[in-house]
Design an enzyme around this catalytic site. Structure first.
Site, PDB file in Angstrom:
ATOM      1  N   THR A  44       0.796  -1.228   0.000  1.00 42.89           N
ATOM      2  CA  THR A  44       0.000   0.000   0.000  1.00 42.89           C
ATOM      3  C   THR A  44       0.830   1.280   0.000  1.00 42.89           C
ATOM      4  OG1 THR A  44      -1.884  -1.075   1.057  1.00 42.89           O
ATOM      5  CG2 THR A  44      -1.702   1.305   1.341  1.00 42.89           C
ATOM      6  N   LYS A 126      -6.895   4.413   5.875  1.00 42.53           N
ATOM      7  CA  LYS A 126      -5.502   4.210   6.275  1.00 42.53           C
ATOM      8  C   LYS A 126      -4.752   5.547   6.269  1.00 42.53           C
ATOM      9  CE  LYS A 126      -5.145  -0.436   4.248  1.00 42.53           C
ATOM     10  NZ  LYS A 126      -4.417  -1.269   3.268  1.00 42.53           N
TER      11      LYS A 126
END
Length: 515
Positions: A44, A126
């Site tokens: 990510t 996130k």
């Protein structure tokens, strides 16, 4: 950005998509059908930073979600920053900033080009998926905490705006979860429905089996953060983005400057990790996301004006099939020995008379104890060579590459390029491991899915464009995730990011693929 979205999800569930979500992007916008990640590992933090910088880990310094600062031997989280404080929260979850990112982003360059008149914001569950795209000069970056609130850090603001406080106070999560999570359509009509209850999926906390429906009572017992692990997390994120657009007047800047909103949808990753690629839950999530995107596009048309905004959709990485599932269906694959690090350190001790020479295999790299090497005045090249020779004999490892010798290695060129792109000597290991296809670390009892490899299942991602400056069409030409930022720079007539290695994508003279 859709976290963990494989390219083939565009077509695996295509027949059930409605006309104004994914199909609108495909049929009205432009699709780069062969977009690939050109770094390792495919995770990510690197994916988000590479999309927005047009650069690679060797330049950006973001070499993983976590990485080891080699000379210190210290593990570092990609956006950690102890010099700032959380706003709207207490503790480490708010101590975040983009300071570890060494290169500028396309959002930074927009700020510079307009003398900071543009508004730039990042939104994601996130922290890393909000902070890294928003860049160094952002007006704000918001992420989600365990208490169920949108938060930020003092790097951006000293207090949450009133509209964010109000949004948090409304406790909308309860409304999203009040009916539990059931399938959008009858379960027996899903392509991934047989069987839903299988050993390759992991059950949600509070349930015994990985099946739908999941009741509202179970979701409530898991606390507000459980929305992250349901399709409603995407809905919630996009609703927060809508509120940001309205309250911050994004796209209606009084200075008549272009604004930039970077959104990342993280629930797709949570659900994929839980249930795997071949799961009814993943199928249901994408069918629901399709509806969420339709609603969001309609909102943009009304709030900003159709054709007055430019939108791209991509992913930070894909995902592999669950390994036990793949192997049980007679595919090749396997797992590395769980004791490999321990056994290799024992062999090094027997040969060099020093214990714990390797401190970690973080990010599929060998990280040496550099302090120990210096203290004992050890022959590092000899140690590296010993490790490489040992690992080459290990089942499941295709290549073990000394980073000082990667240019002359026998690794295929496309993989070698990824290795070089990813090596930053300050925060990367000295030896890169490349596994055989469908081999992983872990155990044969793992459920759900993972990602990190160079292989197409992790590295082939969607890239769709729509709106101002974008013609209708599609191309099978191979492009890179790093090409997105310079393409945006070309569209906006601004400088590309200062670490950019990508090339602008040409949208003209492409054969239109009929869907």
């Amino acid at each position: 950005m859709v976290d963990q979205m494989r390219w083939d999800y565009l077509y695996r569930f295509y027949d059930r998509y409605k006309e104004n979500g994914f199909k609108r992007l495909l049929n009205e916008g432009f699709s780069n059908e062969n977009t690939y990640i050109n770094h390792l590992p495919t995770v990510t933090a690197i994916g988000h930073s590479c999309v927005y910088t047009g650069s690679v880990p060797s330049i950006t310094g973001i070499t993983g979600n976590d990485f080891i600062k080699e000379q210190e031997g210290r593990k570092t989280y990609c956006t950690e920053d102890t010099t700032v404080n959380g706003i709207g929260t207490l503790g480490k979850e708010g101590q975040m900033s983009p300071r570890n990112l060494l290169a500028s982003t396309i959002t930074d360059e927009l700020k510079l080009a307009t003398n900071f008149r543009s508004k730039v914001m990042g939104i994601a569950f996130k922290d890393r998926s909000s902070i890294l795209p928003a860049g160094h000069f952002a007006d704000a970056a918001y992420w989600f905490n365990d208490a169920g609130n949108w938060i930020t850090s003092s790097y951006y603001q000293q207090d949450l705006p009133s509209w964010v406080k109000q949004f948090n106070q409304e406790k909308r999560i309860n409304a999203y979860l009040k009916d539990g999570w059931n399938t959008l359509y009858p379960a027996n009509t899903y392509t991934q429905s047989s069987p839903d209850d299988n050993p390759y999926e992991g059950p949600m906390s509070g349930t015994k089996h990985p099946i739908l429906p999941i009741t509202a009572e179970i979701l409530e017992k898991n606390g507000p953060h459980i929305i992250y692990s349901t399709p409603f997390g995407n809905t919630f994120t996009l609703d927060f983005a809508k509120e940001a657009i309205k309250r911050e007047k994004l796209g209606n800047n009084p200075a008549r400057a272009t604004d930039f909103l970077a959104i990342s949808l993280s629930s797709t990753d949570a659900i994929g990790h839980q249930y795997g690629v071949n799961a009814l839950e993943v199928e249901d999530m994408y069918l629901r996301l399709d509806q969420d995107l339709s609603s969001f596009f309609q909102f943009l048309d009304q709030e900003i004006g159709a054709g007055k905004y430019t939108l791209f959709l991509t992913a930070d990485h894909g995902a592999s099939h669950n390994n036990p599932f793949y192997i049980d269906h007679k595919g090749s694959g396997g797992y590395l020995d769980a004791n490999l690090l321990k056994e290799l350190n024992q062999q090094l001790k027997a040969t060099f008379n020093v214990d714990q020479l390797i401190i970690s295999f973080e990010n599929d790299q060998v990280h040496l104890n550099h302090r120990l090497l210096t203290q004992r005045q050890l022959n590092e090249p000899a140690i590296r060579d010993f490790i490489v020779q040992y690992l080459r004999k290990t089942p499941g490892i295709a290549f073990a590459v000394d980073m000082d010798k990667v240019g002359s290695s026998s690794v295929p060129l496309p993989i070698r390029e990824r290795i070089i792109n990813s090596y930053n000597y300050k925060c990367s290991g000295v030896i890169q491991l490349i596994f055989d296809p469908q081999w992983k670390t872990g155990s044969s009892h793992q459920t759900g899915t993972g990602h990190s490899a160079w292989n197409p299942y992790d590295a082939h991602i969607p890239l769709l464009w729509m709106g101002w400056g974008i013609p209708h069409g599609s191309s099978n030409d191979v492009v890179s995730m790093c090409d997105i930022a310079p393409t945006l720079a070309a569209l906006l007539h601004i400088q590309e990011p200062n670490g950019n290695v990508g090339k602008p994508i040409r949208f003209i003279d492409r054969q239109v693929i009929q869907h």
